[in-house]
Design a protein around this motif. Structure first.
Motif, short mmCIF file in Angstrom:
data_model
loop_
_atom_site.label_atom_id
_atom_site.label_comp_id
_atom_site.label_asym_id
_atom_site.label_seq_id
_atom_site.Cartn_x
_atom_site.Cartn_y
_atom_site.Cartn_z
N PHE A 1 0.70 -1.13 -0.04
CA PHE A 1 0.01 -0.04 -0.03
C PHE A 1 0.78 1.19 0.17
CE2 PHE A 1 -2.59 3.36 2.18
CZ PHE A 1 -3.59 3.27 1.44
N VAL A 2 1.83 1.23 0.82
CA VAL A 2 2.64 2.71 0.93
C VAL A 2 3.42 2.74 -0.61
CG1 VAL A 2 4.79 3.18 1.98
CG2 VAL A 2 3.10 2.09 3.39
N ASN A 3 3.82 1.49 -1.08
CA ASN A 3 4.59 1.76 -2.23
C ASN A 3 3.58 2.33 -3.43
OD1 ASN A 3 7.26 1.01 -2.12
ND2 ASN A 3 6.65 -1.10 -2.09
N LEU A 4 2.23 2.19 -3.26
CA LEU A 4 1.29 2.60 -4.39
C LEU A 4 1.18 4.00 -3.90
CD1 LEU A 4 -1.57 -0.13 -4.40
CD2 LEU A 4 0.09 0.46 -6.27
N LEU A 5 1.12 4.64 -2.79
CA LEU A 5 0.99 5.97 -2.23
C LEU A 5 2.36 6.64 -3.13
CD1 LEU A 5 0.29 5.99 1.27
CD2 LEU A 5 -1.45 6.43 -0.58
N VAL A 6 3.43 6.02 -2.72
CA VAL A 6 4.68 6.71 -3.59
C VAL A 6 4.46 6.71 -5.15
CG1 VAL A 6 7.22 6.17 -3.96
CG2 VAL A 6 6.07 6.05 -1.86
N GLN A 7 4.06 5.59 -5.64
CA GLN A 7 3.89 5.63 -7.05
C GLN A 7 3.02 6.42 -7.66
OE1 GLN A 7 2.79 1.73 -8.25
NE2 GLN A 7 4.61 0.95 -7.07
N TRP A 8 1.85 6.83 -6.82
CA TRP A 8 0.59 7.90 -7.17
C TRP A 8 1.63 9.16 -7.27
CZ3 TRP A 8 -1.20 11.63 -4.33
CH2 TRP A 8 -2.21 12.50 -4.80
N THR A 9 2.22 9.36 -6.29
CA THR A 9 2.82 10.73 -5.93
C THR A 9 3.57 11.31 -7.10
OG1 THR A 9 2.91 10.30 -3.52
CG2 THR A 9 4.38 12.05 -4.35
N MET A 10 4.51 10.33 -7.79
CA MET A 10 5.54 10.54 -8.75
C MET A 10 4.62 10.67 -10.10
SD MET A 10 8.69 7.91 -8.07
CE MET A 10 7.74 6.23 -8.13
N LYS A 11 3.23 10.33 -10.18
CA LYS A 11 2.48 10.77 -11.42
C LYS A 11 1.88 12.05 -11.22
CE LYS A 11 1.11 5.92 -11.92
NZ LYS A 11 1.88 5.70 -13.26
N GLN A 12 2.12 12.77 -10.03
CA GLN A 12 1.41 13.91 -9.82
C GLN A 12 2.09 15.16 -10.75
OE1 GLN A 12 -1.71 13.68 -8.68
NE2 GLN A 12 -0.99 11.70 -8.72
N GLY A 13 3.06 15.00 -11.38
CA GLY A 13 3.60 16.23 -12.10
C GLY A 13 4.61 16.82 -11.42
N GLN A 14 5.16 16.74 -10.34
CA GLN A 14 6.27 17.36 -9.74
C GLN A 14 7.39 16.56 -9.56
OE1 GLN A 14 4.62 19.68 -6.21
NE2 GLN A 14 2.54 19.58 -6.95
N ASP A 15 8.63 17.23 -9.23
CA ASP A 15 9.61 16.48 -8.72
C ASP A 15 9.63 15.88 -7.38
OD1 ASP A 15 10.94 16.91 -11.16
OD2 ASP A 15 11.95 18.90 -10.38
N ALA A 16 9.93 14.65 -7.14
CA ALA A 16 9.88 14.05 -5.83
C ALA A 16 10.95 12.90 -5.60
CB ALA A 16 8.46 13.40 -5.39
N VAL A 17 11.56 12.97 -4.59
CA VAL A 17 12.55 11.99 -4.33
C VAL A 17 11.90 11.13 -3.15
CG1 VAL A 17 15.01 11.19 -3.65
CG2 VAL A 17 14.42 13.05 -5.14
N SER A 18 11.83 9.69 -3.63
CA SER A 18 11.03 9.03 -2.67
C SER A 18 11.44 7.57 -2.68
CB SER A 18 9.40 8.82 -2.95
OG SER A 18 9.50 8.42 -4.39
N PRO A 19 11.58 6.78 -1.29
CA PRO A 19 12.03 5.53 -1.23
C PRO A 19 11.12 4.44 -1.79
CG PRO A 19 11.35 6.32 0.71
CD PRO A 19 11.17 7.38 -0.16
N VAL A 20 11.37 3.32 -2.43
CA VAL A 20 10.56 2.18 -2.63
C VAL A 20 10.65 1.43 -1.48
CG1 VAL A 20 10.02 0.22 -4.06
CG2 VAL A 20 11.09 2.34 -5.05
N VAL A 21 9.56 1.18 -0.62
CA VAL A 21 9.62 0.69 0.48
C VAL A 21 9.97 -0.89 0.40
CG1 VAL A 21 8.33 -0.24 2.63
CG2 VAL A 21 7.99 2.15 1.48
N ARG A 22 10.82 -1.34 1.25
CA ARG A 22 11.11 -2.70 1.38
C ARG A 22 10.84 -3.28 2.71
NH1 ARG A 22 11.40 -3.98 -3.85
NH2 ARG A 22 12.78 -2.80 -5.08
N ARG A 23 10.60 -4.57 2.92
CA ARG A 23 10.44 -5.25 3.98
C ARG A 23 11.83 -5.41 4.73
NH1 ARG A 23 8.59 -10.20 5.48
NH2 ARG A 23 8.28 -9.20 7.28
N SER A 24 12.14 -4.21 5.45
CA SER A 24 13.45 -4.31 6.25
C SER A 24 13.43 -3.61 7.62
CB SER A 24 14.50 -3.56 5.17
OG SER A 24 14.08 -2.43 4.80
N VAL A 25 14.45 -3.65 8.37
CA VAL A 25 14.69 -3.02 9.40
C VAL A 25 15.92 -2.11 9.39
CG1 VAL A 25 14.49 -2.85 12.08
CG2 VAL A 25 13.04 -4.66 10.86
N GLY A 26 15.91 -0.89 9.76
CA GLY A 26 17.36 -0.23 10.06
C GLY A 26 17.45 0.72 9.11
#
Length: 415
Positions: A378-403
């Motif tokens: 779900f969080v990855n989809l939010l990030v993908q939607w944000t990148m479609k909004q026509g503005q520069d954005a630097v965002s992490p692709v969420v991975r199952r990880s800790v740290g």
């Protein structure tokens, strides 16, 4: 269990429809308990009338007695919905000369009760979850209405344990303490709507008031069964005097048919599971997942401009007891667009916009049956939607990880 029959098939369909939401992960257990109770019952369908006529029964009284004990109250009264419970209480209990103070974000059902209340001309609201605003409001009310200090009227306080639009907990202990410090004993009445915490926290799932150890200092609690309980209806847990008054004064009780026996048995089954060890496991898992969701969202969205998508990291989303809100408001001026995008991806999303809320948003609601993989997707989809909004954005692709941040992949999009 009895052999298959048309009655058994009908009962299975009924309980499947009722409990497939909040208790879906233990649906087989709830189903078996319900069917056993129902098939052994001498009366099953309907209830024949209102509680004041032929709609009262041993089964009703037994459930209310059990709910009263469960929530740590001397008495309990069932309602067909949380809406009618809140509206019925505030529409009938406060009298002329009484005063109601309420959080500005209390539920519409409470406001409807205020509107028809005998105290409707003495309503005062305070800023949402602000202890300072509440104290200022309380002192102002006591100055304007000296009959409370003189012991001739009652001050009512209306709050929710967890507010569903913002996902934040009420500072209830502080509010209770201020009321006890400033209002004469016996002339205040605190009412807490536990719709979003009933079954979710507290000893055996008995709620936020119980979790804070305030059961004997909060006068009335309204617990609804449409969230963690996975069912419908509500119960008002309060004093025997208030209960008796409600029975004879609330029109939705006096003039409505009481809930059918099938619902009474289903609520008994839900309570069996909520108060069990399995219920405790579910609550612990829900808190763990809620913390994980908050962490993943905050990490992902810190790379995204707040004007596109943001969450509130207020301390009111967590509690000293370790509780973490399973409701996360995700703010965006493009709530409808985001909701449409997520709907196309298979998520059930309702955008919240004006006039329901002042600040448009969607809500991420965690359930005990979710997984960390569900949250990451779900969080990855939010990030993908944000990148479609026509503005520069630097965002992490969420991975199952800790740290460390090195465990995240960064993506830049220029659209």
């Amino acid at each position: 269990m009895s052999q298959d029959s048309p009655l058994l098939d009908a009962l299975q369909q009924t309980v499947a429809h009722r409990v497939q939401t909040g208790l879906a992960i233990v649906y087989p257990v709830v189903r078996e308990i319900f069917l056993r109770k129902a098939l052994e019952a001498p009366r099953l369908f309907g209830s024949t009338g209102s509680r004041l006529t032929t709609g009262n029964s041993e089964e009703y009284n037994a459930l209310e007695t059990r709910l009263g004990r469960f929530f740590g109250a001397p008495s309990a009264l069932l309602f067909n919905s949380g809406y009618t419970a809140n509206m019925g209480f505030f529409g009938s209990v406060p009298q002329s000369g009484d005063v109601i103070i309420y959080d500005e974000l209390v539920h519409a059902s409470c406001r409807e009760g205020f509107r028809i209340s005998a105290a409707r001309n003495a309503l005062y609201r305070f800023a949402h979850n602000s202890v300072a605003s509440f104290e200022e409001c309380l002192r102002n009310v006591l100055s304007k209405h000296p009959q409370i200090i003189h012991g001739k009227s009652t001050l009512f306080v209306s709050v929710e344990s967890l507010y569903s639009m913002d996902g934040d907990f009420c500072p209830l202990a502080e509010i209770v303490q201020l009321v006890e410090d400033l209002v004469p004993v016996g002339h205040s009445h605190i009412v807490v709507d536990e719709a979003h915490t009933s079954g979710m926290c507290g000893p055996n799932g008995s709620g936020y008031v119980s979790l804070l150890g305030l059961s004997h200092r909060v006068h009335t609690q309204v617990h609804t069964f449409g969230k963690a309980w996975g069912f419908h209806g509500a119960v008002v847990v309060t004093s025997p005097t208030v209960r008796e008054h409600l029975i004879h004064s609330v029109k939705s009780l006096v003039f409505s048919t009481s809930m059918p026996y099938t619902d009474v048995f289903a609520l008994q089954a839900c309570l069996d599971v909520i108060s069990s060890d399995r219920g405790q496991e579910l609550r612990q898992n829900l808190i763990r997942l809620s913390r994980y969701a908050h962490k993943q969202l905050l990490h992902a969205l810190k790379y995204i401009p707040g004007g596109i998508l943001s969450v509130d990291n207020s301390p009111s989303r967590t509690h000293d007891s370790g509780l973490c809100s399973p409701i996360i408001a995700i703010f965006t001026p493009h709530a409808q667009n985001l909701a449409d995008y997520l709907l196309n991806k298979g998520y059930g999303v309702t955008p919240m916009t004006y006039p329901i809320v002042k600040r448009p948003r969607i809500r991420m609601i965690i359930h005990a049956r979710n997984t960390e993989e569900d949250i990451d997707s779900f969080v990855n989809l939010l990030v993908q939607w944000t990148m479609k909004q026509g503005q520069d954005a630097v965002s992490p692709v969420v991975r199952r990880s800790v740290g460390a941040d090195t465990q995240y992949m960064k993506a830049r999009a220029r659209l």
